[in-house]
Design a protein around this motif. Structure first.
Motif, PDB file in Angstrom:
ATOM      1  N   VAL A 160      -6.717  38.719  95.241  1.00  0.00           N
ATOM      2  CA  VAL A 160      -6.344  37.372  94.801  1.00  0.00           C
ATOM      3  C   VAL A 160      -7.010  37.058  93.462  1.00  0.00           C
ATOM      4  O   VAL A 160      -6.374  36.534  92.535  1.00  0.00           O
ATOM      5  CB  VAL A 160      -6.720  36.329  95.872  1.00  0.00           C
ATOM      6  N   ARG A 163      -5.199  38.966  90.806  1.00  0.00           N
ATOM      7  CA  ARG A 163      -3.895  38.392  90.491  1.00  0.00           C
ATOM      8  C   ARG A 163      -4.034  37.211  89.531  1.00  0.00           C
ATOM      9  O   ARG A 163      -3.274  37.081  88.559  1.00  0.00           O
ATOM     10  CB  ARG A 163      -3.199  37.955  91.781  1.00  0.00           C
ATOM     11  N   SER A 178      -5.133  25.963  92.690  1.00  0.00           N
ATOM     12  CA  SER A 178      -4.025  26.868  93.022  1.00  0.00           C
ATOM     13  C   SER A 178      -4.539  28.194  93.560  1.00  0.00           C
ATOM     14  O   SER A 178      -3.991  28.751  94.511  1.00  0.00           O
ATOM     15  CB  SER A 178      -3.160  27.097  91.787  1.00  0.00           C
ATOM     16  N   THR A 182      -3.776  29.685  97.281  1.00  0.00           N
ATOM     17  CA  THR A 182      -3.145  31.004  97.360  1.00  0.00           C
ATOM     18  C   THR A 182      -3.970  31.954  98.208  1.00  0.00           C
ATOM     19  O   THR A 182      -3.428  32.719  99.017  1.00  0.00           O
ATOM     20  CB  THR A 182      -2.962  31.586  95.949  1.00  0.00           C
ATOM     21  N   TRP A 185      -3.483  31.183 101.899  1.00  0.00           N
ATOM     22  CA  TRP A 185      -2.182  31.656 102.368  1.00  0.00           C
ATOM     23  C   TRP A 185      -2.159  33.181 102.485  1.00  0.00           C
ATOM     24  O   TRP A 185      -1.708  33.731 103.500  1.00  0.00           O
ATOM     25  CB  TRP A 185      -1.069  31.194 101.426  1.00  0.00           C
ATOM     26  N   VAL A 186      -2.617  33.860 101.452  1.00  0.00           N
ATOM     27  CA  VAL A 186      -2.599  35.324 101.444  1.00  0.00           C
ATOM     28  C   VAL A 186      -3.387  35.881 102.630  1.00  0.00           C
ATOM     29  O   VAL A 186      -2.935  36.809 103.316  1.00  0.00           O
ATOM     30  CB  VAL A 186      -3.168  35.851 100.106  1.00  0.00           C
TER      31      VAL A 186
END
Length: 545
Positions: A160, A163, A178, A182, A185-186
Protein backbone atom coordinates in the motif's frame (compact mmCIF):
# COMPACT_ATOMS: atom_id res chain seq x y z
CA UNK A 1 11.64 -23.58 -28.13
CA UNK A 2 14.31 -21.47 -26.46
CA UNK A 3 11.85 -20.44 -23.72
CA UNK A 4 11.21 -24.10 -22.93
CA UNK A 5 14.94 -24.72 -22.75
CA UNK A 6 15.39 -21.77 -20.35
CA UNK A 7 12.61 -23.09 -18.09
CA UNK A 8 14.16 -26.56 -18.06
CA UNK A 9 17.55 -25.02 -17.30
CA UNK A 10 16.01 -23.13 -14.37
CA UNK A 11 14.52 -26.33 -12.93
CA UNK A 12 17.85 -28.09 -13.40
CA UNK A 13 19.54 -25.19 -11.58
CA UNK A 14 17.16 -25.68 -8.64
CA UNK A 15 18.12 -29.35 -8.46
CA UNK A 16 21.82 -28.55 -8.78
CA UNK A 17 21.60 -25.88 -6.08
CA UNK A 18 20.47 -28.48 -3.57
CA UNK A 19 23.60 -30.54 -4.14
CA UNK A 20 25.90 -27.51 -4.29
CA UNK A 21 24.50 -26.26 -1.01
CA UNK A 22 25.64 -29.49 0.64
CA UNK A 23 29.00 -29.61 -1.13
CA UNK A 24 30.18 -26.03 -0.60
CA UNK A 25 31.90 -25.17 2.69
CA UNK A 26 30.95 -22.42 5.16
CA UNK A 27 27.19 -23.08 4.81
CA UNK A 28 26.49 -20.90 1.75
CA UNK A 29 22.73 -20.06 1.78
CA UNK A 30 20.73 -21.91 -0.84
CA UNK A 31 19.08 -18.72 -2.23
CA UNK A 32 22.50 -17.19 -2.98
CA UNK A 33 23.54 -20.31 -4.89
CA UNK A 34 20.32 -20.17 -6.88
CA UNK A 35 20.81 -16.47 -7.65
CA UNK A 36 24.34 -17.22 -8.92
CA UNK A 37 23.09 -20.09 -11.09
CA UNK A 38 20.41 -17.79 -12.51
CA UNK A 39 23.08 -15.28 -13.53
CA UNK A 40 25.00 -18.11 -15.21
CA UNK A 41 21.89 -19.17 -17.15
CA UNK A 42 21.37 -15.57 -18.27
CA UNK A 43 24.95 -15.49 -19.55
CA UNK A 44 24.62 -18.81 -21.40
CA UNK A 45 21.38 -17.87 -23.13
CA UNK A 46 22.52 -14.24 -23.64
CA UNK A 47 19.41 -12.90 -21.90
CA UNK A 48 17.23 -13.66 -18.93
CA UNK A 49 13.57 -14.58 -18.80
CA UNK A 50 11.33 -11.52 -19.11
CA UNK A 51 9.87 -11.11 -15.61
CA UNK A 52 6.24 -10.06 -15.88
CA UNK A 53 5.35 -8.94 -12.32
CA UNK A 54 1.62 -9.72 -12.60
CA UNK A 55 2.28 -13.24 -13.86
CA UNK A 56 5.02 -13.71 -11.27
CA UNK A 57 2.71 -12.69 -8.43
CA UNK A 58 -0.03 -15.01 -9.70
CA UNK A 59 2.04 -18.12 -10.39
CA UNK A 60 4.50 -18.09 -7.50
CA UNK A 61 3.16 -16.24 -4.48
CA UNK A 62 -0.34 -17.71 -3.89
CA UNK A 63 0.73 -21.36 -3.41
CA UNK A 64 3.80 -20.48 -1.32
CA UNK A 65 1.99 -18.04 0.96
CA UNK A 66 -0.98 -20.42 1.22
CA UNK A 67 1.33 -23.20 2.36
CA UNK A 68 3.10 -20.97 4.88
CA UNK A 69 -0.24 -19.83 6.31
CA UNK A 70 -1.44 -23.44 6.45
CA UNK A 71 1.59 -24.79 8.29
CA UNK A 72 2.50 -21.91 10.63
CA UNK A 73 1.63 -22.82 14.25
CA UNK A 74 -1.60 -20.93 15.00
CA UNK A 75 -1.10 -20.94 18.78
CA UNK A 76 2.16 -19.02 18.42
CA UNK A 77 0.67 -16.73 15.76
CA UNK A 78 -2.24 -15.60 17.94
CA UNK A 79 -0.29 -15.59 21.21
CA UNK A 80 2.28 -13.09 19.87
CA UNK A 81 -0.19 -11.18 17.70
CA UNK A 82 0.70 -7.86 19.35
CA UNK A 83 4.41 -8.19 18.57
CA UNK A 84 3.68 -9.44 15.05
CA UNK A 85 1.37 -6.51 14.27
CA UNK A 86 3.95 -4.05 15.60
CA UNK A 87 6.50 -5.48 13.17
CA UNK A 88 4.11 -5.99 10.26
CA UNK A 89 2.58 -2.51 10.39
CA UNK A 90 4.55 -0.13 12.61
CA UNK A 91 8.00 -1.26 11.49
CA UNK A 92 7.05 -1.05 7.81
CA UNK A 93 5.85 2.56 8.13
CA UNK A 94 8.92 3.47 10.20
CA UNK A 95 11.18 1.88 7.57
CA UNK A 96 9.46 3.63 4.66
CA UNK A 97 10.04 7.05 6.20
CA UNK A 98 13.57 6.39 7.46
CA UNK A 99 14.90 4.52 4.42
CA UNK A 100 13.18 6.91 2.01
CA UNK A 101 14.94 9.98 3.43
CA UNK A 102 18.19 8.00 3.66
CA UNK A 103 18.14 7.13 -0.05
CA UNK A 104 17.25 10.67 -1.10
CA UNK A 105 20.15 11.95 1.03
CA UNK A 106 22.60 9.40 -0.41
CA UNK A 107 21.49 9.94 -4.04
CA UNK A 108 19.97 13.43 -4.39
CA UNK A 109 19.21 12.81 -8.07
CA UNK A 110 16.72 10.13 -6.99
CA UNK A 111 13.38 11.98 -6.46
CA UNK A 112 11.94 11.72 -2.96
CA UNK A 113 8.70 9.94 -4.05
CA UNK A 114 10.79 7.34 -5.91
CA UNK A 115 12.99 6.94 -2.84
CA UNK A 116 9.87 6.35 -0.73
CA UNK A 117 8.60 3.82 -3.28
CA UNK A 118 11.92 1.96 -3.09
CA UNK A 119 11.82 2.05 0.72
CA UNK A 120 8.24 0.73 0.71
CA UNK A 121 9.07 -2.25 -1.46
CA UNK A 122 12.18 -3.23 0.55
CA UNK A 123 10.44 -2.71 3.92
CA UNK A 124 8.49 -6.01 4.06
CA UNK A 125 10.41 -9.16 4.80
CA UNK A 126 9.83 -12.13 2.52
CA UNK A 127 8.37 -15.36 4.00
CA UNK A 128 9.98 -17.45 1.27
CA UNK A 129 13.43 -15.95 1.86
CA UNK A 130 13.00 -16.22 5.64
CA UNK A 131 12.14 -19.92 5.32
CA UNK A 132 15.06 -20.51 2.97
CA UNK A 133 17.55 -19.02 5.46
CA UNK A 134 16.12 -20.46 8.67
CA UNK A 135 15.69 -23.99 7.28
CA UNK A 136 19.37 -24.70 8.06
CA UNK A 137 19.68 -22.60 11.21
CA UNK A 138 18.42 -23.77 14.63
CA UNK A 139 16.06 -20.86 15.37
CA UNK A 140 14.22 -20.86 18.73
CA UNK A 141 10.58 -21.80 17.96
CA UNK A 142 8.98 -18.71 19.45
CA UNK A 143 11.30 -16.32 17.61
CA UNK A 144 10.67 -18.27 14.41
CA UNK A 145 6.90 -17.96 14.84
CA UNK A 146 7.19 -14.18 15.26
CA UNK A 147 9.44 -13.79 12.21
CA UNK A 148 7.18 -15.99 10.07
CA UNK A 149 4.05 -14.18 11.23
CA UNK A 150 5.60 -10.80 10.48
CA UNK A 151 6.70 -11.84 7.00
CA UNK A 152 3.23 -13.19 6.19
CA UNK A 153 1.37 -10.03 7.23
CA UNK A 154 3.66 -7.10 6.40
CA UNK A 155 3.24 -7.34 2.63
CA UNK A 156 -0.08 -5.47 2.62
CA UNK A 157 1.30 -2.44 4.48
CA UNK A 158 4.42 -2.36 2.31
CA UNK A 159 2.53 -2.68 -0.98
CA UNK A 160 0.00 0.00 0.00
CA UNK A 161 2.85 2.41 0.84
CA UNK A 162 4.52 1.47 -2.44
CA UNK A 163 1.32 2.13 -4.40
CA UNK A 164 0.86 5.60 -2.92
CA UNK A 165 4.54 6.52 -3.31
CA UNK A 166 4.34 5.63 -7.01
CA UNK A 167 1.11 7.63 -7.33
CA UNK A 168 2.84 10.61 -5.71
CA UNK A 169 5.73 10.29 -8.17
CA UNK A 170 3.29 10.15 -11.09
CA UNK A 171 0.90 12.93 -10.03
CA UNK A 172 2.81 14.93 -7.43
CA UNK A 173 0.04 14.60 -4.82
CA UNK A 174 -0.52 12.42 -1.74
CA UNK A 175 -3.41 12.05 0.74
CA UNK A 176 -2.93 10.43 4.15
CA UNK A 177 -6.69 9.97 4.61
CA UNK A 178 -7.03 8.24 1.26
CA UNK A 179 -4.00 6.05 2.00
CA UNK A 180 -5.42 5.01 5.38
CA UNK A 181 -8.81 4.06 3.96
CA UNK A 182 -7.17 2.18 1.10
CA UNK A 183 -4.99 0.25 3.52
CA UNK A 184 -8.00 -0.81 5.60
CA UNK A 185 -9.85 -1.97 2.50
CA UNK A 186 -6.86 -3.78 1.01
CA UNK A 187 -6.11 -5.63 4.25
CA UNK A 188 -9.58 -6.44 5.59
CA UNK A 189 -11.14 -7.27 2.23
CA UNK A 190 -8.14 -9.43 1.33
CA UNK A 191 -8.42 -11.45 4.54
CA UNK A 192 -12.20 -11.78 4.08
CA UNK A 193 -11.74 -12.97 0.49
CA UNK A 194 -9.23 -15.63 1.54
CA UNK A 195 -11.44 -16.94 4.34
CA UNK A 196 -14.63 -16.83 2.25
CA UNK A 197 -13.20 -18.52 -0.85
CA UNK A 198 -11.59 -21.30 1.16
CA UNK A 199 -14.73 -21.93 3.20
CA UNK A 200 -16.92 -21.93 0.07
CA UNK A 201 -14.62 -24.30 -1.83
CA UNK A 202 -14.39 -26.67 1.13
CA UNK A 203 -18.15 -26.80 1.72
CA UNK A 204 -18.91 -27.27 -1.98
CA UNK A 205 -16.28 -29.97 -2.28
CA UNK A 206 -17.60 -31.82 0.76
CA UNK A 207 -21.18 -31.68 -0.57
CA UNK A 208 -20.24 -32.97 -4.03
CA UNK A 209 -18.02 -35.66 -2.52
CA UNK A 210 -20.86 -37.00 -0.33
CA UNK A 211 -23.35 -36.83 -3.17
CA UNK A 212 -21.41 -38.15 -6.14
CA UNK A 213 -18.02 -39.42 -4.90
CA UNK A 214 -14.76 -38.47 -6.61
CA UNK A 215 -11.53 -39.74 -8.14
CA UNK A 216 -8.43 -40.10 -5.96
CA UNK A 217 -6.55 -37.13 -7.40
CA UNK A 218 -9.44 -34.66 -7.33
CA UNK A 219 -9.13 -33.42 -3.70
CA UNK A 220 -5.42 -32.75 -4.20
CA UNK A 221 -6.06 -30.73 -7.36
CA UNK A 222 -8.80 -28.74 -5.59
CA UNK A 223 -6.38 -28.06 -2.74
CA UNK A 224 -3.73 -26.82 -5.19
CA UNK A 225 -6.20 -24.49 -6.93
CA UNK A 226 -7.61 -22.96 -3.71
CA UNK A 227 -4.84 -20.34 -3.20
CA UNK A 228 -5.18 -19.14 -6.79
CA UNK A 229 -8.94 -18.75 -6.36
CA UNK A 230 -8.46 -16.72 -3.16
CA UNK A 231 -5.76 -14.54 -4.74
CA UNK A 232 -7.75 -13.79 -7.90
CA UNK A 233 -10.96 -13.08 -5.96
CA UNK A 234 -9.15 -10.52 -3.78
CA UNK A 235 -7.38 -8.88 -6.73
CA UNK A 236 -10.70 -8.64 -8.59
CA UNK A 237 -12.18 -6.46 -5.82
CA UNK A 238 -9.03 -4.36 -5.42
CA UNK A 239 -7.90 -6.04 -2.19
CA UNK A 240 -4.62 -7.73 -1.24
CA UNK A 241 -4.25 -11.05 -3.01
CA UNK A 242 -1.21 -11.75 -0.87
CA UNK A 243 -3.16 -11.48 2.39
CA UNK A 244 -5.97 -13.48 0.79
CA UNK A 245 -3.58 -16.35 0.06
CA UNK A 246 -2.25 -16.25 3.63
CA UNK A 247 -5.76 -16.14 5.09
CA UNK A 248 -6.78 -19.03 2.84
CA UNK A 249 -3.93 -21.13 4.20
CA UNK A 250 -4.78 -20.33 7.82
CA UNK A 251 -8.44 -21.14 7.14
CA UNK A 252 -7.50 -24.42 5.48
CA UNK A 253 -5.65 -25.54 8.61
CA UNK A 254 -8.93 -25.24 10.53
CA UNK A 255 -11.01 -26.80 7.73
CA UNK A 256 -8.66 -29.80 7.89
CA UNK A 257 -9.71 -30.42 11.48
CA UNK A 258 -13.09 -31.50 10.09
CA UNK A 259 -11.40 -34.74 9.02
CA UNK A 260 -12.81 -34.78 5.49
CA UNK A 261 -9.56 -35.80 3.79
CA UNK A 262 -8.66 -39.48 3.67
CA UNK A 263 -5.28 -40.69 5.05
CA UNK A 264 -3.98 -41.54 1.56
CA UNK A 265 -4.98 -38.09 0.31
CA UNK A 266 -3.11 -36.39 3.16
CA UNK A 267 0.03 -38.43 2.49
CA UNK A 268 0.08 -37.78 -1.26
CA UNK A 269 -0.85 -34.13 -0.80
CA UNK A 270 2.03 -33.49 1.60
CA UNK A 271 4.49 -35.01 -0.87
CA UNK A 272 3.14 -32.88 -3.73
CA UNK A 273 3.17 -29.66 -1.67
CA UNK A 274 6.74 -30.29 -0.45
CA UNK A 275 7.92 -30.80 -4.04
CA UNK A 276 6.06 -27.73 -5.28
CA UNK A 277 7.43 -25.60 -2.45
CA UNK A 278 11.02 -26.63 -3.18
CA UNK A 279 10.63 -26.02 -6.93
CA UNK A 280 8.88 -22.64 -6.69
CA UNK A 281 11.23 -21.34 -3.99
CA UNK A 282 14.22 -22.23 -6.10
CA UNK A 283 12.85 -20.92 -9.39
CA UNK A 284 12.06 -17.54 -7.78
CA UNK A 285 15.67 -16.99 -6.77
CA UNK A 286 16.97 -18.34 -10.09
CA UNK A 287 14.72 -15.81 -11.83
CA UNK A 288 16.17 -13.07 -9.66
CA UNK A 289 19.69 -14.11 -10.68
CA UNK A 290 18.70 -14.02 -14.34
CA UNK A 291 17.53 -10.42 -14.04
CA UNK A 292 20.67 -9.11 -12.35
CA UNK A 293 23.08 -8.72 -15.32
CA UNK A 294 20.64 -6.60 -17.36
CA UNK A 295 19.58 -4.61 -14.28
CA UNK A 296 23.19 -3.81 -13.38
CA UNK A 297 23.98 -2.56 -16.90
CA UNK A 298 20.90 -0.34 -17.16
CA UNK A 299 21.21 1.06 -13.61
CA UNK A 300 24.52 2.76 -14.41
CA UNK A 301 22.61 5.51 -16.25
CA UNK A 302 21.66 8.43 -13.92
CA UNK A 303 17.93 9.32 -13.63
CA UNK A 304 18.57 12.80 -15.09
CA UNK A 305 21.08 11.71 -17.74
CA UNK A 306 24.74 12.64 -17.88
CA UNK A 307 27.80 10.56 -17.06
CA UNK A 308 27.41 6.97 -15.98
CA UNK A 309 27.41 6.14 -12.29
CA UNK A 310 30.59 4.72 -10.83
CA UNK A 311 29.90 1.01 -10.06
CA UNK A 312 31.77 1.22 -6.76
CA UNK A 313 29.78 4.28 -5.75
CA UNK A 314 26.58 2.38 -6.52
CA UNK A 315 27.79 -0.61 -4.51
CA UNK A 316 28.56 1.64 -1.55
CA UNK A 317 25.10 3.18 -1.63
CA UNK A 318 23.48 -0.24 -1.91
CA UNK A 319 25.43 -1.42 1.13
CA UNK A 320 24.52 1.76 3.02
CA UNK A 321 20.82 1.18 2.28
CA UNK A 322 21.04 -2.46 3.41
CA UNK A 323 22.79 -1.57 6.66
CA UNK A 324 20.36 1.31 7.17
CA UNK A 325 17.46 -1.14 6.99
CA UNK A 326 19.11 -3.31 9.65
CA UNK A 327 19.68 -0.25 11.86
CA UNK A 328 16.08 0.94 11.48
CA UNK A 329 14.83 -2.54 12.34
CA UNK A 330 17.13 -2.66 15.38
CA UNK A 331 15.87 0.71 16.66
CA UNK A 332 12.23 -0.31 16.23
CA UNK A 333 12.67 -3.70 17.90
CA UNK A 334 14.64 -2.22 20.83
CA UNK A 335 12.10 0.56 21.47
CA UNK A 336 9.21 -1.86 21.07
CA UNK A 337 10.66 -4.31 23.59
CA UNK A 338 11.38 -1.55 26.10
CA UNK A 339 7.80 -0.29 25.86
CA UNK A 340 6.46 -3.84 26.22
CA UNK A 341 8.55 -4.39 29.36
CA UNK A 342 7.35 -1.10 30.86
CA UNK A 343 3.73 -2.03 30.14
CA UNK A 344 4.17 -5.48 31.72
CA UNK A 345 5.63 -3.92 34.85
CA UNK A 346 2.75 -1.46 35.02
CA UNK A 347 0.25 -4.32 34.85
CA UNK A 348 2.19 -6.39 37.40
CA UNK A 349 2.93 -9.19 34.92
CA UNK A 350 6.01 -11.39 34.81
CA UNK A 351 8.73 -9.61 32.85
CA UNK A 352 11.19 -11.30 30.49
CA UNK A 353 14.33 -9.21 29.96
CA UNK A 354 15.75 -10.13 26.56
CA UNK A 355 19.47 -10.17 25.98
CA UNK A 356 20.86 -7.77 23.41
CA UNK A 357 21.66 -10.76 21.21
CA UNK A 358 17.92 -11.40 20.78
CA UNK A 359 17.42 -7.86 19.48
CA UNK A 360 20.36 -8.23 17.08
CA UNK A 361 19.06 -11.62 15.89
CA UNK A 362 15.60 -10.17 15.22
CA UNK A 363 17.22 -7.27 13.35
CA UNK A 364 19.29 -9.46 11.05
CA UNK A 365 16.34 -11.82 10.46
CA UNK A 366 14.67 -9.20 8.27
CA UNK A 367 15.46 -11.04 5.04
CA UNK A 368 14.18 -9.68 1.73
CA UNK A 369 13.47 -11.92 -1.24
CA UNK A 370 11.77 -12.38 -4.58
CA UNK A 371 8.64 -10.56 -3.42
CA UNK A 372 10.71 -7.36 -3.25
CA UNK A 373 12.09 -8.07 -6.71
CA UNK A 374 8.68 -8.62 -8.27
CA UNK A 375 7.25 -5.54 -6.56
CA UNK A 376 9.97 -3.14 -7.67
CA UNK A 377 9.63 -4.41 -11.25
CA UNK A 378 6.10 -2.96 -11.30
CA UNK A 379 7.50 0.58 -11.27
CA UNK A 380 6.03 2.40 -14.32
CA UNK A 381 8.16 2.80 -17.39
CA UNK A 382 7.08 6.40 -18.03
CA UNK A 383 5.40 9.41 -16.40
CA UNK A 384 2.03 10.73 -17.63
CA UNK A 385 3.82 13.23 -19.91
CA UNK A 386 5.67 10.39 -21.63
CA UNK A 387 9.08 11.03 -20.08
CA UNK A 388 10.92 8.05 -18.55
CA UNK A 389 10.09 7.25 -14.93
CA UNK A 390 13.03 8.75 -12.98
CA UNK A 391 15.48 6.31 -11.44
CA UNK A 392 13.55 3.15 -12.32
CA UNK A 393 16.56 0.97 -13.14
CA UNK A 394 18.53 2.42 -10.24
CA UNK A 395 15.71 1.54 -7.82
CA UNK A 396 15.56 -1.99 -9.23
CA UNK A 397 19.31 -2.42 -8.80
CA UNK A 398 19.23 -1.14 -5.22
CA UNK A 399 16.34 -3.46 -4.38
CA UNK A 400 18.26 -6.39 -5.86
CA UNK A 401 21.32 -5.46 -3.80
CA UNK A 402 19.22 -5.27 -0.63
CA UNK A 403 17.98 -8.83 -1.27
CA UNK A 404 21.49 -10.21 -1.70
CA UNK A 405 23.01 -8.29 1.22
CA UNK A 406 20.17 -9.25 3.57
CA UNK A 407 20.64 -12.91 2.66
CA UNK A 408 24.38 -12.65 3.27
CA UNK A 409 24.02 -10.81 6.58
CA UNK A 410 21.42 -13.26 7.86
CA UNK A 411 23.40 -16.34 6.86
CA UNK A 412 26.57 -15.00 8.52
CA UNK A 413 25.11 -13.33 11.62
CA UNK A 414 22.17 -15.50 12.65
CA UNK A 415 24.05 -18.76 13.40
CA UNK A 416 26.39 -16.88 15.75
CA UNK A 417 23.69 -14.78 17.39
CA UNK A 418 21.27 -17.66 17.92
CA UNK A 419 23.78 -20.03 19.53
CA UNK A 420 22.52 -20.59 23.09
CA UNK A 421 20.01 -17.75 22.82
CA UNK A 422 17.23 -17.65 25.41
CA UNK A 423 13.74 -16.50 24.46
CA UNK A 424 10.40 -16.58 26.34
CA UNK A 425 9.37 -20.21 26.77
CA UNK A 426 6.83 -21.85 24.50
CA UNK A 427 3.89 -23.79 25.85
CA UNK A 428 5.21 -27.23 26.80
CA UNK A 429 4.68 -28.89 23.44
CA UNK A 430 5.89 -32.32 24.58
CA UNK A 431 3.33 -32.50 27.40
CA UNK A 432 0.63 -31.32 25.01
CA UNK A 433 1.61 -34.04 22.55
CA UNK A 434 1.60 -36.72 25.28
CA UNK A 435 -1.87 -35.67 26.41
CA UNK A 436 -3.19 -35.82 22.85
CA UNK A 437 -1.57 -39.22 22.23
CA UNK A 438 -2.97 -40.63 25.48
CA UNK A 439 -6.48 -39.35 24.71
CA UNK A 440 -6.36 -40.79 21.17
CA UNK A 441 -5.06 -44.18 22.35
CA UNK A 442 -7.68 -44.43 25.12
CA UNK A 443 -10.40 -43.65 22.57
CA UNK A 444 -8.99 -46.39 20.32
CA UNK A 445 -9.09 -48.95 23.17
CA UNK A 446 -12.70 -48.05 23.94
CA UNK A 447 -13.69 -48.31 20.27
CA UNK A 448 -12.04 -51.74 19.90
CA UNK A 449 -13.77 -53.06 23.00
CA UNK A 450 -17.17 -51.78 21.83
CA UNK A 451 -16.65 -53.42 18.44
CA UNK A 452 -15.70 -56.69 20.17
CA UNK A 453 -18.90 -56.66 22.26
CA UNK A 454 -20.98 -56.36 19.08
CA UNK A 455 -19.71 -59.78 17.95
CA UNK A 456 -19.98 -61.48 21.32
CA UNK A 457 -22.24 -64.54 21.09
CA UNK A 458 -22.04 -64.62 17.29
CA UNK A 459 -20.92 -67.51 15.11
CA UNK A 460 -17.26 -66.37 15.17
CA UNK A 461 -17.26 -65.09 18.74
CA UNK A 462 -13.95 -66.71 19.67
CA UNK A 463 -12.22 -65.43 16.55
CA UNK A 464 -13.41 -61.85 17.20
CA UNK A 465 -12.55 -62.08 20.90
CA UNK A 466 -8.95 -63.06 20.09
CA UNK A 467 -8.59 -60.34 17.45
CA UNK A 468 -10.13 -57.73 19.75
CA UNK A 469 -7.83 -58.71 22.61
CA UNK A 470 -4.74 -58.58 20.43
CA UNK A 471 -5.48 -55.09 19.08
CA UNK A 472 -6.61 -53.73 22.46
CA UNK A 473 -3.43 -54.99 24.14
CA UNK A 474 -1.30 -53.28 21.52
CA UNK A 475 -2.99 -49.98 22.31
CA UNK A 476 -2.83 -50.56 26.08
CA UNK A 477 0.93 -51.14 25.81
CA UNK A 478 1.27 -47.91 23.85
CA UNK A 479 -0.78 -46.05 26.48
CA UNK A 480 1.43 -47.43 29.25
CA UNK A 481 4.54 -46.25 27.38
CA UNK A 482 3.09 -42.75 27.01
CA UNK A 483 2.23 -42.55 30.70
CA UNK A 484 5.69 -43.77 31.72
CA UNK A 485 7.34 -41.29 29.38
CA UNK A 486 5.24 -38.48 30.86
CA UNK A 487 6.71 -39.28 34.28
CA UNK A 488 10.05 -38.04 32.94
CA UNK A 489 12.10 -41.16 33.56
CA UNK A 490 15.30 -41.07 31.51
CA UNK A 491 15.27 -44.85 31.15
CA UNK A 492 11.92 -44.67 29.36
CA UNK A 493 13.32 -42.26 26.75
CA UNK A 494 16.33 -44.49 26.22
CA UNK A 495 14.10 -47.54 25.87
CA UNK A 496 11.93 -45.79 23.27
CA UNK A 497 14.99 -44.77 21.26
CA UNK A 498 16.31 -48.32 21.39
CA UNK A 499 12.93 -49.73 20.31
CA UNK A 500 12.83 -47.23 17.43
CA UNK A 501 16.28 -48.31 16.24
CA UNK A 502 15.33 -51.99 16.33
CA UNK A 503 12.07 -51.36 14.45
CA UNK A 504 13.94 -49.39 11.76
CA UNK A 505 16.48 -52.20 11.43
CA UNK A 506 13.64 -54.70 11.01
CA UNK A 507 11.95 -52.54 8.40
CA UNK A 508 15.20 -52.23 6.43
CA UNK A 509 15.47 -56.01 6.43
CA UNK A 510 11.87 -56.31 5.19
CA UNK A 511 12.55 -53.83 2.40
CA UNK A 512 15.76 -55.57 1.32
CA UNK A 513 13.90 -58.89 1.14
CA UNK A 514 11.06 -57.46 -0.96
CA UNK A 515 13.54 -55.81 -3.33
CA UNK A 516 15.51 -59.04 -3.67
CA UNK A 517 12.36 -61.05 -4.44
CA UNK A 518 11.38 -58.43 -7.02
CA UNK A 519 14.79 -58.53 -8.71
CA UNK A 520 14.59 -62.33 -8.89
CA UNK A 521 11.06 -62.03 -10.35
CA UNK A 522 9.72 -64.26 -7.58
CA UNK A 523 7.01 -61.63 -7.05
CA UNK A 524 5.50 -59.17 -9.53
CA UNK A 525 6.55 -55.55 -9.62
CA UNK A 526 2.98 -54.56 -8.65
CA UNK A 527 3.17 -56.69 -5.50
CA UNK A 528 6.62 -55.28 -4.71
CA UNK A 529 5.39 -51.67 -5.01
CA UNK A 530 2.41 -52.36 -2.75
CA UNK A 531 4.51 -53.99 -0.03
CA UNK A 532 7.25 -51.35 -0.26
CA UNK A 533 4.68 -48.58 0.16
CA UNK A 534 3.39 -50.20 3.34
CA UNK A 535 6.92 -50.51 4.72
CA UNK A 536 7.76 -46.92 3.74
CA UNK A 537 4.68 -45.53 5.52
CA UNK A 538 5.52 -47.40 8.74
CA UNK A 539 9.15 -46.28 8.56
CA UNK A 540 8.12 -42.66 7.98
CA UNK A 541 6.09 -42.78 11.18
CA UNK A 542 9.06 -43.97 13.25
CA UNK A 543 11.48 -41.48 11.69
CA UNK A 544 9.17 -38.58 12.60
CA UNK A 545 9.22 -39.56 16.28
Amino acid sequence: MESVEVVLAMLLAVVASGWLGRMLPFGVPLPLIQIALGAVISGVFRHGVALEPDIFFLLFLPPLLFLDGWRIPKVGLFRDKGTIIELALGLVLFTVVGAGFLMHWLIPSLPLPVAFALAAIVAPTDPVAVSAITSRIPVPPRLMHIIEGESLLNDASGLVCFRFAVAAAMTGSFSIASASLTFLWVALAGIAAGVGVTWLISRTHAFLQRRFGEDDGMPILINLLTPFGAYLAAEHIGASGILAAVAAGITMSYVELGGTATPSTRIRRNVIWDTLQFALNGVMFVLLGEQLPDIAREALHPPEGGELFDPWWLAGNALALSLGLVLLRFVWVWVSLRLTILNQRRLGQQVFKPRMRLIFATSFAGVRGALTMAGVMTLPLALPDGSPFPGRQLAILLASAVIIVSLLLASVALPRLLRGLEVPAETDAEQEEDRARAAAVQAAVDAVERAGLEHAGGPDAELHANACGTVANLYRNRLRDIQQEGSGGPDVHAARRAERDYRLAALRAERDTILRLGRRREISDETARKLLREIDLVEARYREN
